[in-house]
Design a protein around this motif. Structure first.
Motif, PDB file in Angstrom:
ATOM      1  N   ILE A   1       0.852  -1.185   0.000  1.00  0.00           N
ATOM      2  CA  ILE A   1       0.000   0.000   0.000  1.00  0.00           C
ATOM      3  C   ILE A   1       0.887   1.233   0.000  1.00  0.00           C
ATOM      4  O   ILE A   1       1.686   1.434   0.917  1.00  0.00           O
ATOM      5  N   GLY A   2       0.761   2.046  -1.040  1.00  0.00           N
ATOM      6  CA  GLY A   2       1.573   3.244  -1.181  1.00  0.00           C
ATOM      7  C   GLY A   2       2.342   3.219  -2.480  1.00  0.00           C
ATOM      8  O   GLY A   2       3.553   3.014  -2.499  1.00  0.00           O
ATOM      9  N   LEU A   3       1.638   3.437  -3.591  1.00  0.00           N
ATOM     10  CA  LEU A   3       2.235   3.307  -4.913  1.00  0.00           C
ATOM     11  C   LEU A   3       2.636   4.674  -5.454  1.00  0.00           C
ATOM     12  O   LEU A   3       2.071   5.189  -6.414  1.00  0.00           O
ATOM     13  N   GLY A   4       3.662   5.235  -4.806  1.00  0.00           N
ATOM     14  CA  GLY A   4       4.183   6.523  -5.219  1.00  0.00           C
ATOM     15  C   GLY A   4       5.480   6.381  -5.995  1.00  0.00           C
ATOM     16  O   GLY A   4       5.769   5.332  -6.569  1.00  0.00           O
ATOM     17  N   VAL A   5       6.275   7.441  -5.988  1.00  0.00           N
ATOM     18  CA  VAL A   5       7.518   7.472  -6.764  1.00  0.00           C
ATOM     19  C   VAL A   5       8.421   6.308  -6.398  1.00  0.00           C
ATOM     20  O   VAL A   5       9.017   5.662  -7.265  1.00  0.00           O
ATOM     21  N   MET A   6       8.520   6.009  -5.102  1.00  0.00           N
ATOM     22  CA  MET A   6       9.374   4.912  -4.661  1.00  0.00           C
ATOM     23  C   MET A   6       8.606   3.606  -4.523  1.00  0.00           C
ATOM     24  O   MET A   6       9.150   2.524  -4.756  1.00  0.00           O
ATOM     25  N   GLY A   7       7.344   3.686  -4.148  1.00  0.00           N
ATOM     26  CA  GLY A   7       6.563   2.474  -3.925  1.00  0.00           C
ATOM     27  C   GLY A   7       6.381   1.630  -5.172  1.00  0.00           C
ATOM     28  O   GLY A   7       6.428   0.401  -5.108  1.00  0.00           O
TER      29      GLY A   7
ATOM     30  N   CYS B   1       3.570  -1.067   3.997  1.00  0.00           N
ATOM     31  CA  CYS B   1       3.096   0.294   3.758  1.00  0.00           C
ATOM     32  C   CYS B   1       4.271   1.167   3.351  1.00  0.00           C
ATOM     33  O   CYS B   1       5.351   1.084   3.944  1.00  0.00           O
ATOM     34  N   MET B   2       4.054   2.006   2.346  1.00  0.00           N
ATOM     35  CA  MET B   2       5.066   2.953   1.890  1.00  0.00           C
ATOM     36  C   MET B   2       4.346   4.265   1.606  1.00  0.00           C
ATOM     37  O   MET B   2       4.057   4.607   0.448  1.00  0.00           O
ATOM     38  N   LEU B   3       4.039   5.003   2.669  1.00  0.00           N
ATOM     39  CA  LEU B   3       3.134   6.144   2.603  1.00  0.00           C
ATOM     40  C   LEU B   3       3.835   7.447   2.970  1.00  0.00           C
ATOM     41  O   LEU B   3       4.913   7.426   3.570  1.00  0.00           O
ATOM     42  N   PRO B   4       3.235   8.601   2.638  1.00  0.00           N
ATOM     43  CA  PRO B   4       3.952   9.868   2.797  1.00  0.00           C
ATOM     44  C   PRO B   4       4.198  10.315   4.236  1.00  0.00           C
ATOM     45  O   PRO B   4       5.251  10.878   4.536  1.00  0.00           O
ATOM     46  N   ASP B   5       3.227  10.100   5.153  1.00  0.00           N
ATOM     47  CA  ASP B   5       3.354  10.745   6.458  1.00  0.00           C
ATOM     48  C   ASP B   5       2.606   9.947   7.525  1.00  0.00           C
ATOM     49  O   ASP B   5       1.832   9.027   7.214  1.00  0.00           O
ATOM     50  N   THR B   6       2.810  10.341   8.771  1.00  0.00           N
ATOM     51  CA  THR B   6       2.234   9.633   9.913  1.00  0.00           C
ATOM     52  C   THR B   6       0.708   9.517   9.827  1.00  0.00           C
ATOM     53  O   THR B   6       0.166   8.421  10.030  1.00  0.00           O
ATOM     54  N   PRO B   7      -0.033  10.598   9.533  1.00  0.00           N
ATOM     55  CA  PRO B   7      -1.490  10.461   9.448  1.00  0.00           C
ATOM     56  C   PRO B   7      -1.939   9.490   8.359  1.00  0.00           C
ATOM     57  O   PRO B   7      -2.973   8.823   8.510  1.00  0.00           O
TER      58      PRO B   7
ATOM     59  N   ALA C   1       7.478  -2.228  -5.334  1.00  0.00           N
ATOM     60  CA  ALA C   1       6.475  -3.267  -5.564  1.00  0.00           C
ATOM     61  C   ALA C   1       6.840  -4.100  -6.785  1.00  0.00           C
ATOM     62  O   ALA C   1       6.694  -5.333  -6.794  1.00  0.00           O
ATOM     63  N   SER C   2       7.322  -3.439  -7.825  1.00  0.00           N
ATOM     64  CA  SER C   2       7.698  -4.152  -9.046  1.00  0.00           C
ATOM     65  C   SER C   2       8.808  -5.160  -8.772  1.00  0.00           C
ATOM     66  O   SER C   2       8.780  -6.295  -9.281  1.00  0.00           O
ATOM     67  N   ASN C   3       9.767  -4.774  -7.958  1.00  0.00           N
ATOM     68  CA  ASN C   3      10.863  -5.683  -7.629  1.00  0.00           C
ATOM     69  C   ASN C   3      10.369  -6.905  -6.859  1.00  0.00           C
ATOM     70  O   ASN C   3      10.886  -8.018  -7.047  1.00  0.00           O
ATOM     71  N   LEU C   4       9.368  -6.721  -6.016  1.00  0.00           N
ATOM     72  CA  LEU C   4       8.806  -7.859  -5.285  1.00  0.00           C
ATOM     73  C   LEU C   4       8.108  -8.829  -6.237  1.00  0.00           C
ATOM     74  O   LEU C   4       8.220 -10.047  -6.091  1.00  0.00           O
ATOM     75  N   ILE C   5       7.399  -8.296  -7.218  1.00  0.00           N
ATOM     76  CA  ILE C   5       6.752  -9.160  -8.209  1.00  0.00           C
ATOM     77  C   ILE C   5       7.799  -9.920  -9.005  1.00  0.00           C
ATOM     78  O   ILE C   5       7.678 -11.132  -9.220  1.00  0.00           O
ATOM     79  N   THR C   6       8.832  -9.204  -9.428  1.00  0.00           N
ATOM     80  CA  THR C   6       9.908  -9.841 -10.199  1.00  0.00           C
ATOM     81  C   THR C   6      10.557 -10.971  -9.404  1.00  0.00           C
ATOM     82  O   THR C   6      10.969 -11.991  -9.983  1.00  0.00           O
ATOM     83  N   ALA C   7      10.620 -10.806  -8.085  1.00  0.00           N
ATOM     84  CA  ALA C   7      11.226 -11.827  -7.230  1.00  0.00           C
ATOM     85  C   ALA C   7      10.309 -13.024  -7.001  1.00  0.00           C
ATOM     86  O   ALA C   7      10.713 -13.991  -6.346  1.00  0.00           O
ATOM     87  N   GLY C   8       9.083 -12.954  -7.519  1.00  0.00           N
ATOM     88  CA  GLY C   8       8.201 -14.112  -7.444  1.00  0.00           C
ATOM     89  C   GLY C   8       7.082 -14.033  -6.434  1.00  0.00           C
ATOM     90  O   GLY C   8       6.307 -14.989  -6.277  1.00  0.00           O
ATOM     91  N   HIS C   9       6.944 -12.913  -5.752  1.00  0.00           N
ATOM     92  CA  HIS C   9       5.877 -12.780  -4.760  1.00  0.00           C
ATOM     93  C   HIS C   9       4.567 -12.368  -5.430  1.00  0.00           C
ATOM     94  O   HIS C   9       4.566 -11.616  -6.407  1.00  0.00           O
ATOM     95  N   GLN C  10       3.456 -12.860  -4.897  1.00  0.00           N
ATOM     96  CA  GLN C  10       2.140 -12.472  -5.377  1.00  0.00           C
ATOM     97  C   GLN C  10       1.717 -11.212  -4.646  1.00  0.00           C
ATOM     98  O   GLN C  10       1.481 -11.234  -3.440  1.00  0.00           O
ATOM     99  N   LEU C  11       1.633 -10.111  -5.360  1.00  0.00           N
ATOM    100  CA  LEU C  11       1.330  -8.829  -4.735  1.00  0.00           C
ATOM    101  C   LEU C  11      -0.146  -8.480  -4.855  1.00  0.00           C
ATOM    102  O   LEU C  11      -0.765  -8.679  -5.903  1.00  0.00           O
ATOM    103  N   VAL C  12      -0.678  -7.940  -3.759  1.00  0.00           N
ATOM    104  CA  VAL C  12      -2.006  -7.349  -3.735  1.00  0.00           C
ATOM    105  C   VAL C  12      -1.811  -5.874  -3.422  1.00  0.00           C
ATOM    106  O   VAL C  12      -1.149  -5.531  -2.430  1.00  0.00           O
ATOM    107  N   VAL C  13      -2.346  -4.996  -4.266  1.00  0.00           N
ATOM    108  CA  VAL C  13      -2.089  -3.569  -4.140  1.00  0.00           C
ATOM    109  C   VAL C  13      -3.397  -2.808  -4.012  1.00  0.00           C
ATOM    110  O   VAL C  13      -4.477  -3.308  -4.330  1.00  0.00           O
ATOM    111  N   HIS C  14      -3.290  -1.567  -3.569  1.00  0.00           N
ATOM    112  CA  HIS C  14      -4.462  -0.718  -3.344  1.00  0.00           C
ATOM    113  C   HIS C  14      -4.241   0.624  -4.019  1.00  0.00           C
ATOM    114  O   HIS C  14      -3.123   1.121  -4.091  1.00  0.00           O
ATOM    115  N   ARG C  15      -5.339   1.204  -4.517  1.00  0.00           N
ATOM    116  CA  ARG C  15      -5.310   2.503  -5.187  1.00  0.00           C
ATOM    117  C   ARG C  15      -4.416   2.494  -6.423  1.00  0.00           C
ATOM    118  O   ARG C  15      -3.445   3.245  -6.529  1.00  0.00           O
ATOM    119  N   VAL C  16      -4.744   1.657  -7.361  1.00  0.00           N
ATOM    120  CA  VAL C  16      -4.017   1.612  -8.624  1.00  0.00           C
ATOM    121  C   VAL C  16      -4.432   2.812  -9.471  1.00  0.00           C
ATOM    122  O   VAL C  16      -5.617   3.064  -9.681  1.00  0.00           O
TER     123      VAL C  16
END
Length: 289
Positions: free
Chosen positions: A6-12, A61-67, A16-31
């Motif tokens: 969760i957190g598909l920004g500049v770095m996310g 989680c890879m999100l911008p801020d505490t809130p 996430a792409s690297n995790l898929i490439t490594a063979g993990h099944q990813l579930v993502v939010h807010r595509v």
């Protein structure tokens, strides 16, 4: 393994792409449009953080801020509502160390584990799987998270208990901010004196002033190219986290206060979406005034 991200920004996105490439099944939010390639790569889109958690044994989680982290974890249809007992939450956002301890307590009280693992290295490090990762948490959850962290990072250090990773990250941001400011001022001084700043930078690269920031951000400053690897507004947020942590601990960070004021001046000029190396524009503009 089944991993939520969760957190598909500049770095996310590249993480996430690297995790898929490594063979993990990813579930993502807010595509969104820019993250649609993840679905084409094999990720599954979920309608809420809760749905992500319901389908995964680990949620990152890879999100911008505490809130943002608090809302994703504990808001309506949040991750906490969908976690099965024994699940693992790995927060790779850069957020408050104090609130991290609170969030971890709420997750562990519900029967799951929590690791904080903020990162440094910007978009390039995220894309190359070469991030520096600062890890906080108990040994067993950290060991469980480590195979995933090793896909995304190159230097991974278990700092200590929960919250220690975030403390190390804000320390990193304090040092990076002041070094960027120092490089900006040094190159601006050279330019104002009529000395070629590129030659100055080259001459410094083998000496005591040498650093990755002089190498990478110094070149950005010379080229005047400030497409964001790490946005200035986000670095200012991180300095606020450092200042809040310092206040909580009863210490002062005078150098941080100076750079924070410089960043505030840059934000007032609507430079928040530029790379943090754009601070040299402020120094150069002041020199010209």
């Amino acid at each position: 393994m089944a991993v939520g991200f969760i957190g598909l920004g500049v770095m996310g996105i590249p993480m996430a792409s690297n995790l898929i490439t490594a063979g993990h099944q990813l579930v993502v939010h807010r595509v969104r449009e820019r993250s649609q390639p993840l679905v084409e790569q094999g990720a599954v889109a979920a309608g809420s953080p809760r749905e992500v958690a319901e389908q995964c044994e680990v949620v990152i989680c890879m999100l911008p801020d505490t809130p943002d982290v608090e809302t994703v974890l504990f808001g309506e249809d949040g991750v906490a509502a969908g976690l099965a007992p024994g699940s693992l939450v790995v927060d790779m956002s850069s957020i408050s160390p104090v609130r991290t301890v609170e969030f971890a307590g709420r997750i562990t009280a519900a029967g799951s584990d929590y690791v904080d693992a903020p990162v440094s290295g910007g978009e390039v490090g995220a894309r190359d799987g070469a991030l520096t990762v600062f890890v906080g948490g108990d040994d067993a959850p950290v060991a469980r998270a480590m195979p995933l962290l090793q896909v995304m990072g190159r230097k991974i250090t278990h700092i200590g208990r929960v919250g220690a990773g975030q403390t190390a990250k804000v320390a990193n941001q304090v040092i990076v901010a002041q070094t960027i400011q120092a490089v900006a001022e040094g190159l601006a001084l050279a330019r104002a004196a009529g000395v070629d700043p590129a030659v100055v930078r080259e001459s410094l690269s083998g000496g005591f002033a040498s650093s990755r920031i002089l190498e990478l951000h110094g070149q950005r400053m010379l080229d005047g190219t400030f497409e964001p690897g790490f946005r200035l507004r986000l670095h200012r947020k991180d300095l606020s986290l450092a200042q809040q942590a310092a206040e909580h601990l009863g210490i002062t960070l005078p150098g941080t206060a100076v750079v924070a004021a410089q960043m505030d001046a840059a934000l007032a000029r609507d430079w928040g979406e530029l790379d943090h190396s754009a601070l040299i524009r402020l120094v150069s503009d002041e020199a010209a005034e």
